[in-house]
Design an enzyme around this catalytic site. Sequence first.
Site, mmCIF file in Angstrom:
data_model
loop_
_atom_site.group_PDB
_atom_site.id
_atom_site.type_symbol
_atom_site.label_atom_id
_atom_site.label_comp_id
_atom_site.label_asym_id
_atom_site.label_seq_id
_atom_site.Cartn_x
_atom_site.Cartn_y
_atom_site.Cartn_z
ATOM 1 N N ASP A 190 -8.128 43.579 -3.831
ATOM 2 C CA ASP A 190 -8.383 44.771 -4.448
ATOM 3 C C ASP A 190 -8.279 45.874 -3.313
ATOM 4 O O ASP A 190 -7.845 45.698 -2.109
ATOM 5 C CB ASP A 190 -10.039 44.817 -4.692
ATOM 6 C CG ASP A 190 -10.570 43.992 -5.838
ATOM 7 O OD1 ASP A 190 -9.444 43.767 -6.424
ATOM 8 O OD2 ASP A 190 -11.398 43.588 -5.912
HETATM 9 N N1 URA Z 1 -12.025 38.876 -5.198
HETATM 10 C C1 URA Z 1 -12.256 40.080 -5.344
HETATM 11 O O1 URA Z 1 -13.293 40.313 -6.162
HETATM 12 N N2 URA Z 1 -11.564 40.898 -4.904
HETATM 13 C C2 URA Z 1 -10.295 40.617 -4.179
HETATM 14 O O2 URA Z 1 -9.983 41.503 -3.568
HETATM 15 C C3 URA Z 1 -10.136 39.470 -3.991
HETATM 16 C C4 URA Z 1 -10.893 38.185 -4.555
#
Ligand code: URA
Length: 242
Positions: free
Chosen positions: A104
């Site tokens: 993310d």
């Molecule tokens: N899970 C999430 O919620 N965000 C990420 O960036 C990676 C795994």
Amino acid sequence: MERIDKLLANMGLGSRKDIKAMVKRGEILINGTVCQDAAAKVDPETDEVIAAGRKLRLRTSFSFMMNKPAGYLSASRDDRAATVIDLISEEHRRLGLFPAGRLDRDSEGFLLLTNDGAFAHALTAPRRHVDKRYFVRYDGILNEYAEQAFAEGVRIDGDELCLPAGLERLGPGEAIVTVHEGRYHQVKRMISAVGGEVTYLKRLSIGPVELDESLVPGGYRELSDKEFQILAEISGLCQKRR
Ligand code: URA
């Protein structure tokens, strides 16, 4: 088939201009014959290239480990937001790298960048279940059944059932989470399902390959041959590609 000047420039032998100059000086041999044209095509699998007297191991597949900082999209380009490719030098941008898998925008840590479509596809294929380990900080209090729920498979958003995963509490509000798949916002949604709200997320490893902690946020380096082979093997891409 690849142009010799592009291939050798990507392998770090110099700029395309440098390679052209080497061709002009007669320093490049393709299958024993002096190369006359910097645009000549070679097959990296079968052709033998000698540059300045040195036999080269030809490669077209390049993969890097980045310590992704928060604030960058895991994408090749975006009209409005900065992407991880903005963190890559001009020299490496030429390789055509893209992220294999996603973190993310506000997440940090181990992001794989590659120009090898087959490698990226194999590694991120949902059926592969490559382990990913995350360090997590969260607000709230995880319920007493959280570890068991993770081990059995958390139901997120009242609907999607995740594969069994690992939850190891560290100090207050900190944990290590290991998942074997890659659903959208998976770790955040899993933690939320057991009573917490993720405030910080950093990927520590992909399979047995750990983030190189000497990489500053935004720093990156090429995967070692060993790291590449390990990831190629666990993703089912067994043939040697470099
Ligand atoms: N899970 C999430 O919620 N965000 C990420 O960036 C990676 C795994």
